[in-house]
Design a protein around this motif. Structure first.
Motif, PDB file in Angstrom:
ATOM      1  N   ASP A  27       0.820  -1.207   0.000  1.00 54.77           N
ATOM      2  CA  ASP A  27       0.000   0.000   0.000  1.00 54.77           C
ATOM      3  C   ASP A  27       0.856   1.260   0.000  1.00 54.77           C
ATOM      4  O   ASP A  27       0.519   2.255  -0.640  1.00 54.77           O
ATOM      5  CB  ASP A  27      -0.990   0.005   1.158  1.00 54.77           C
ATOM      6  N   THR A  38      -0.326   7.082   2.655  1.00 53.06           N
ATOM      7  CA  THR A  38      -0.765   5.696   2.745  1.00 53.06           C
ATOM      8  C   THR A  38      -2.093   5.587   3.478  1.00 53.06           C
ATOM      9  O   THR A  38      -2.990   4.851   3.060  1.00 53.06           O
ATOM     10  CB  THR A  38       0.304   4.835   3.451  1.00 53.06           C
ATOM     11  N   ASN A  42      -5.649   3.913   2.149  1.00 47.77           N
ATOM     12  CA  ASN A  42      -6.348   2.865   2.889  1.00 47.77           C
ATOM     13  C   ASN A  42      -7.764   3.282   3.270  1.00 47.77           C
ATOM     14  O   ASN A  42      -8.688   2.461   3.248  1.00 47.77           O
ATOM     15  CB  ASN A  42      -5.557   2.470   4.137  1.00 47.77           C
TER      16      ASN A  42
END
Length: 55
Positions: A27, A38, A42
Motif C-alpha cells: 500500500d 498511505t 487505505n
C-alpha cells in the motif's frame, strides 16, 4: 516508447512482488505512485469496499 515511459515502467515493475504466485503491491508503494499518504489510500479502499458490500 519514450525514455520517460520506459523509466516509469521500470519503477513500477520494481514495486511489484510475487507472493504465493500472486502479483502484489504494498500500500505504501501504491500511495507513493498516486502521490497520496498511505492512510488516505487505505481510507478510500475501506470506503470503496464497504460501498460494494452494501450493494
Amino acid at each position: 516508447m519514450s525514455n520517460a515511459t520506459s523509466t516509469s515502467d521500470d519503477i513500477i515493475m520494481t514495486k511489484i512482488y510475487y507472493i504465493r504466485d500472486q502479483k502484489v503491491m504494498l500500500d505504501s508503494d501504491l500511495a507513493e505512485l498516486y502521490g497520496v499518504e498511505t492512510r488516505r489510500l487505505n481510507e478510500r479502499f475501506d470506503w470503496k469496499l464497504n460501498k460494494l458490500k452494501a450493494n
